[in-house]
Design an enzyme around this catalytic site. Structure first.
Site, PDB file in Angstrom:
ATOM      1  CE  LYS A 290      16.917  -6.916   4.670  1.00 45.25           C
ATOM      2  NZ  LYS A 290      15.956  -8.019   4.775  1.00 45.25           N
TER       3      LYS A 290
ATOM      4  NE  ARG B  25      -3.808  -1.206   2.619  1.00 46.08           N
ATOM      5  CZ  ARG B  25      -4.775  -0.433   2.201  1.00 46.08           C
ATOM      6  NH1 ARG B  25      -4.589   0.860   2.033  1.00 46.08           N
ATOM      7  NH2 ARG B  25      -5.954  -0.927   1.958  1.00 46.08           N
TER       8      ARG B  25
ATOM      9  NE  ARG C 278       6.960  -0.290   5.892  1.00 47.39           N
ATOM     10  CZ  ARG C 278       5.753   0.124   6.235  1.00 47.39           C
ATOM     11  NH1 ARG C 278       5.305   1.294   5.828  1.00 47.39           N
ATOM     12  NH2 ARG C 278       4.977  -0.616   6.985  1.00 47.39           N
TER      13      ARG C 278
ATOM     14  CG  HIS D  88       4.066   5.134   8.274  1.00 51.07           C
ATOM     15  ND1 HIS D  88       4.660   5.538   7.108  1.00 51.07           N
ATOM     16  CD2 HIS D  88       3.022   4.344   7.909  1.00 51.07           C
ATOM     17  CE1 HIS D  88       4.001   5.012   6.088  1.00 51.07           C
ATOM     18  NE2 HIS D  88       3.022   4.288   6.548  1.00 51.07           N
TER      19      HIS D  88
END
Lengths: 304, 304, 304
Positions: free
Chosen positions: B80, B51, B101, B129
């Site tokens: 990573k 979303r 994120r 957020h």
């Protein structure tokens, strides 16, 4: 030039013309930002390589083009069920150019036989990664002004690093290059490169174990990672490991006009303190990687 | 404003100017649909959040910009392996702005220290957020005409919901706000928010257990989910669970001009029958989320 | 036409107008390459299907539009937690049109009830795949000049292949079509198609076991795969398997103007040697698939 599969497929003249175009793009990027409009690049990444994929995608978007692709096991597995010729003919119906990353050596070459659109090898196993070589060459040209009359140090794992092998081959075509090969004995450059490239062309080179012994002689220092697992015994590893880490201390011995390159990602072989040194060129190298891909896509699409 | 990491980094004036821009975009979207042309957003999603990613990507595309990114474990694992500073400097060479994120608290802040381009925190673990908070504030402004003189009910799990904590902090900067905090005792708002925010600023609030007891007093009802696992004992859960489900029956008690918000996704805490009620604002909220991101990207890129 | 869920939802007139538009796009693609600018397609692929996804994405990009989406388990799982109506209303706030692939039969139809933007079914389980049917019809029209007065062979697994069922239904609406159904007995076309479609409309058909016995009678040969696991016994499989592989030898028996179609991907049911034969149309079919999707998107968005 229809495809780019092996860096040695490109003639010196084609290279020059590619570098010239890349430098034009760097100078006047705005002039190029619609040159690939209505063109589509497919990034077919049968193994993940986010850095390389990003570089290709940003290159295409900055030229005004568009991108479709896959980058993760889930999607690519679907395509794995079918033959490479069928996939390539299908994708070639949708797009104008393809960048292909594949774990199997030779897959992009094989793909190019069946492709109606240009194929760029974005890395095939331990074999080739030609756009990395182009990136390295452009970085040298930009930072030294030329790709000749240079003493180049290559440091780290020189046995398994495909990047280093390709770069030596590519550099061996230019004039008055000297190599200083810095590695532990078990990770020295393969014999065939010494025999078939360096000796055959009478290119001077020496092999040493410790970076600090030769750093003062270098115009360029190309760093790569040395993995502990590659050493035959622990004692050697402990004795040598610090020789393959570039830090401020070692840099004090180096020339003021040294250029430090690294294909990235790094682990610890270049200390973070080096990043601030004006001789550190590896983040510029990242940018040149994008610009050379912009030039390459432009050439292969024949839009200039 | 160079980055957006914490919603409290933005001054009230900057907020006002952001809302004004969002409202201009809503009114005349066509005037903005090329404003970010030749700009690229990177969506670096180290954990999936489809979303939020869609909202950022649609925002950038509607401004005429382009997007590259990763959103799934396969690709992000590659990145990573390297340090955040290296990744950020690399990606920052390719793109003009980054939405990040990350499951680790503080990762986007850390990234911003090394970034040559603006970083937007798209959620860092249970921490912040900020674009959700901006979304909530714009929705309140649009539906109530102002963000002051309001009685706001927050209902559900007020202990663990980062959305709720950020919203209380943000609202506490506006005038004449009253909070009605509706939750089971074990899921009450943390003490530090009562002490350091509400009491310190003399903001009136009450805590109650049942939505039906207070719904008639509310200008805004912000719903969140209550998970069964959060309750200490089954008996409490059975006794209270229906109090945290908004349905037609409870809505009969509410004011005609109530605005119902929810950050989505919902499970069952708002019955589907409520969707048709004109007081349901949560799908408008989704749209405002995209518009505020359009405004934010525009501001951070400095294209207006 | 607001959505495309089932190929039989489209009237013959709408089909004709769609084909006409596709042919216009094929002829003058440049006239269409900005027609969807500032429009966004979402590709919601709850199961991976890279070919279909690429075809939709390339179609949208070639019309000047943009794409967001997910295609892999990681991202889609996030969306799976919420109801289809909520996802569709959210995504519909961001984009102008949605292509949805879902493992569950009926999911796209259900989505269309809640959608404020057009939904295209990009395959729902073993049920429907309407854009494949449109692709097949356009390919027939382009290669034969008409979709009538044709003898069509369908070869392979006719029992489980949704593509074949949809195509028979669609072709049964045109005049003077004859079907020759070529399959092992255990993989014959289901009874309900014979009863409710073919017999009801008095469409002549015969069922045979071996391709070589009938290939000389065909205007069109639609090949599909026969999986070993579908056979009841090994002996049958060994006896028949070669009958379902199209090779040069069998093609010698065929008409000069035969058109060979295949929905792809193939395994071994069409030998690679056939690819060079001018009667092989399956790679043209891939291209028509993209063009018919361009026409469909254009129609559903109402931009023409």
């Amino acid at each position: 030039m229809k495809h780019l599969i092996d860096p040695m497929d490109i003639s010196i003249d084609e290279l020059e013309s590619l570098f010239k175009l890349a430098e034009e793009i760097i100078k006047n990027e705005d002039d190029f930002n619609n040159i690939c409009s209505h063109k589509i690049l497919a990034t077919l990444f049968y193994e993940p390589s986010t850095r390389t994929r990003f570089s290709f995608e940003a290159a295409m978007l900055r030229l005004g083009g568009q991108v479709i692709g896959f980058s993760e096991p889930g999607s690519s597995s679907v395509m794995k069920g079918e033959s490479i010729p069928d996939t390539i003919r299908t994708v070639g119906s949708y797009v104008d150019i393809i960048a292909m990353r594949h774990p199997k050596e030779g897959a992009p070459r094989y793909a190019s036989y069946y492709s109606q659109v240009p194929i760029i090898n974005a890395g095939d196993g331990g074999h080739q990664h030609p756009t990395q070589t182009l990136t390295d060459l452009l970085t040298i040209k930009r930072t030294k002004g030329q790709i000749s009359n240079l003493t180049m140090g290559l440091c780290g794992d020189l046995k398994f690093g495909r990047t280093v092998h390709s770069l030596i081959k590519a550099m061996s075509r230019y004039e008055n290059i000297k190599f200083i090969l810095i590695s532990p004995q078990e990770l020295q450059i393969p014999e065939y490169i010494k025999m078939e490239i360096l000796n055959k062309k009478n290119i001077p080179f020496i092999e040493v174990e410790r970076l600090e012994d030769v750093i003062d002689k270098l115009d360029i220092l190309y760093m790569t990672r040395v993995q502990k697992e590659r050493f035959f015994n622990e004692a050697d590893y402990i004795r040598l490991k610090d020789s393959y880490i570039l830090d401020k201390e070692k840099l004090k011995l180096a020339r003021k006009d040294l250029s430090i390159l690294h294909p990235l990602p790094r682990v610890n072989e270049i200390s973070y303190e080096v990043d601030e040194d004006p001789r550190a060129c590896y983040f510029d190298q990242v940018e040149y990687g994008m610009f050379i891909r912009m030039a390459l896509i432009t050439k292969l699409l024949g839009v200039m």
